[in-house]
Design a protein around this motif. Structure first.
Motif, mmCIF file in Angstrom:
data_model
loop_
_atom_site.group_PDB
_atom_site.id
_atom_site.type_symbol
_atom_site.label_atom_id
_atom_site.label_comp_id
_atom_site.label_asym_id
_atom_site.label_seq_id
_atom_site.Cartn_x
_atom_site.Cartn_y
_atom_site.Cartn_z
ATOM 1 N N GLU A 167 -76.742 -40.150 -38.497
ATOM 2 C CA GLU A 167 -75.864 -39.066 -38.032
ATOM 3 C C GLU A 167 -75.797 -37.890 -39.011
ATOM 4 N N LYS A 189 -71.282 -34.055 -29.950
ATOM 5 C CA LYS A 189 -70.628 -35.255 -29.446
ATOM 6 C C LYS A 189 -70.583 -35.164 -27.925
ATOM 7 N N ARG A 190 -70.280 -36.303 -27.287
ATOM 8 C CA ARG A 190 -70.287 -36.313 -25.829
ATOM 9 C C ARG A 190 -69.274 -35.336 -25.226
#
Lengths: 255, 264
Positions: free
Chosen positions: A73, B174-175
């Protein structure tokens, strides 16, 4: 110094009916600041490999190291990805399109505008920040997409046939622009293409893949005299034809 | 450039527009004029079909005694609330389905069943559950549009070109960021077109709700008019509904213009 390393990459796609092996034991490494191309027949998994490097999905097996570190990440942002088409968001202005990556990672909005303007200047499109994508031509849009990719300051650029949807003239101009820009910023780049000429004109090394399953077949070193030239000039160089022939023959032999 | 040609073209456009307006007006006048004529000459049953002049008299009478205002505002309020709640709830449900592919797979057959079922049939249950008042009528207005909104909007979410999401993913989005920056704005055109459908649906829900229960509202006036055989009242209510439904539709179109002016 090896900047990007792929070690024993295997990848398979699974569907309810079958499992298909698309990549078989890929090992390669790319130096910092180097421009390389992946070519090969369709189905050789070159786009899949690029997506794996981009971290869009993990490989079934194997390791990818960037600067000696496995991708996770926190260092995903080292990678910029350009697709076949520009995929600019039609509901955002050019400026907002360019800064979208920054907006996602960093909340300091003030500097974004400056970055966007500088980058648009860099790709030869000053004063279009307030326009919407539909108001620009295909070539201009792909240049904006380049600016958007560069905005987050990635270390590696992954180019997935970014010139294939353009007309020939825009394609040649954009090739020059990309090579020049990447050299200026000393970026490492991987180009996936089906155009042998483009691969020769732009890169320092060309990786040829064979299909079913995708394997690394051969690596071609592009002669130094071509590397120094812009893609446009490289195409005119006397030694261009010879390199083209040798890659072409090898590609033909794959069937 | 030959400017006279262009001017002539513009003039022809204007002329065409004027013709369209004229014919639209003619149809309107013919309709009301014919209605009045047929009714006066007893070619149609005056008791059932009334006439524009009588509807007008009823209208004036109801406005002057102040009752119409109350009925209109009650129905309008119920419809607007039902419409907004139905659309928001439907969109919210669509978001949940998009968020979790697992939930969407599990719920799929239930959505189909709920969508196929005539929602107005639930009216009596709603009234018993929520009491005979505004609440159950608004619930009716919302219920009738919520499932179809969910299905249509969810389909729109899924239909967004995955390459846009891919671009966002390469930036480490991010989603929820992908949803906010890509999925939702890309689906605005579809959401707006469901709004247009929902305007009509909410009116159906509310009027039927008022038929079943309530002592106020245009649906009540229609049922009351029908019971005392006062068709002036029924037709007047119908015309008022037509006017307000049109206004609501126009408002949605206005929002549409503002919201998606920059999309291809």
């Amino acid at each position: 110094m090896d900047f990007l390393q792929l070690e024993n990459i295997h990848h398979s796609y699974f569907s309810s009916k079958e499992a298909k092996e698309v990549l078989y034991d890929i090992n390669l490494s790319i130096r910092e600041g180097e421009f390389v191309s992946f070519i090969g027949p369709s189905g050789c998994g070159k786009t899949t490999l690029l997506s794996i490097i981009a971290g869009l999905f993990p490989a079934t097996e194997g390791k990818i190291l960037i600067d000696g570190e496995e991708i996770a990440e926190h260092n995903k942002s080292l990678i910029g990805y350009m697709l076949q088409q520009d995929y600019l968001f039609p509901w955002k202005t050019i400026e907002d399109n360019v800064t979208i990556g920054l907006k996602l990672t960093d909340r300091q909005n003030k500097t974004h505008k400056v970055t966007a303007n500088a980058l648009l200047q860099e790709v030869g499109l000053p004063n279009v920040g307030r326009y919407y994508p539909r108001e620009l031509s295909g070539g201009m849009r792909q240049r904006v997409a380049l600016a958007r990719t560069l905005a987050v300051n990635p270390k590696i650029l992954l180019l997935d046939e970014p010139f294939s949807a353009l007309d020939y003239q825009s394609k040649l101009k954009l090739e020059d622009l990309v090579v020049e820009t990447l050299k200026t910023y000393h970026k490492t780049a991987v180009l996936v293409t089906h155009d042998i000429g483009e691969a020769i004109a732009m890169s320092e090394r060309v990786f040829l893949f064979s299909a079913n399953p995708g394997k690394l077949h051969k690596v071609f070193d592009i002669p130094k005299e071509l590397q120094g030239l812009s893609p446009f000039d490289a195409r005119q160089h006397p030694s261009y034809g010879g390199v083209f022939q040798s890659i072409w023959k090898e590609l033909e032999s794959l069937g | 450039m030959d400017n006279t040609l262009f001017e002539r073209y513009q003039k022809s456009l204007k002329k065409e527009r004027r013709f369209v307006r004229l014919y639209q007006l003619v149809i309107l006048l013919l309709f009301f004029g014919g209605w009045e004529l047929f009714s006066r000459n007893d070619w149609i049953d005056r008791l059932i079909f009334s006439s524009p002049s009588r509807v007008w008299l009823t209208f004036v009478e109801k406005v002057s005694d102040g009752t119409l205002m109350i009925h209109v505002s009650v129905t309008l309020m119920e419809t607007v609330v039902g419409f907004i709640v139905g659309t928001l709830l439907g969109t919210l449900l669509a978001m949940v389905l998009w968020w979790s592919p697992m939930i969407s797979k599990v719920l799929d057959p239930y959505l189909v069943i709920l969508n196929a079922m005539p929602k107005v049939a639930l009216g009596p249950i709603l009234i018993v559950a929520l009491g005979p008042g505004y609440i159950s009528i608004m619930a009716m207005g919302a219920l009738i549009s919520v499932i179809i909104t969910t299905i249509v909007v969810y389909t729109a979410f899924k239909g967004v070109d995955p390459n846009y999401s891919k671009v966002m993913q390469t930036f480490g989005a991010k989603r929820w960021q992908i949803f906010k920056e890509v999925i939702l704005p890309a689906s605005f055109p579809t959401i707006i077109s469901t709004l247009k459908v929902n305007v009509g649906l909410s009116w159906v829900g509310v009027i039927v709700g008022e038929f079943l229960v309530s002592s106020k509202g245009l649906g009540y006036l229609i049922i009351y008019g029908f019971q005392v055989f006062n068709f002036n009242l029924v037709l007047m209510s119908l015309l008022i509904i037509a006017v307000f439904a049109t206004i609501m539709y126009q408002v949605v179109e206005l929002i549409e213009k503002k919201l998606i002016k920059n999309q291809d």
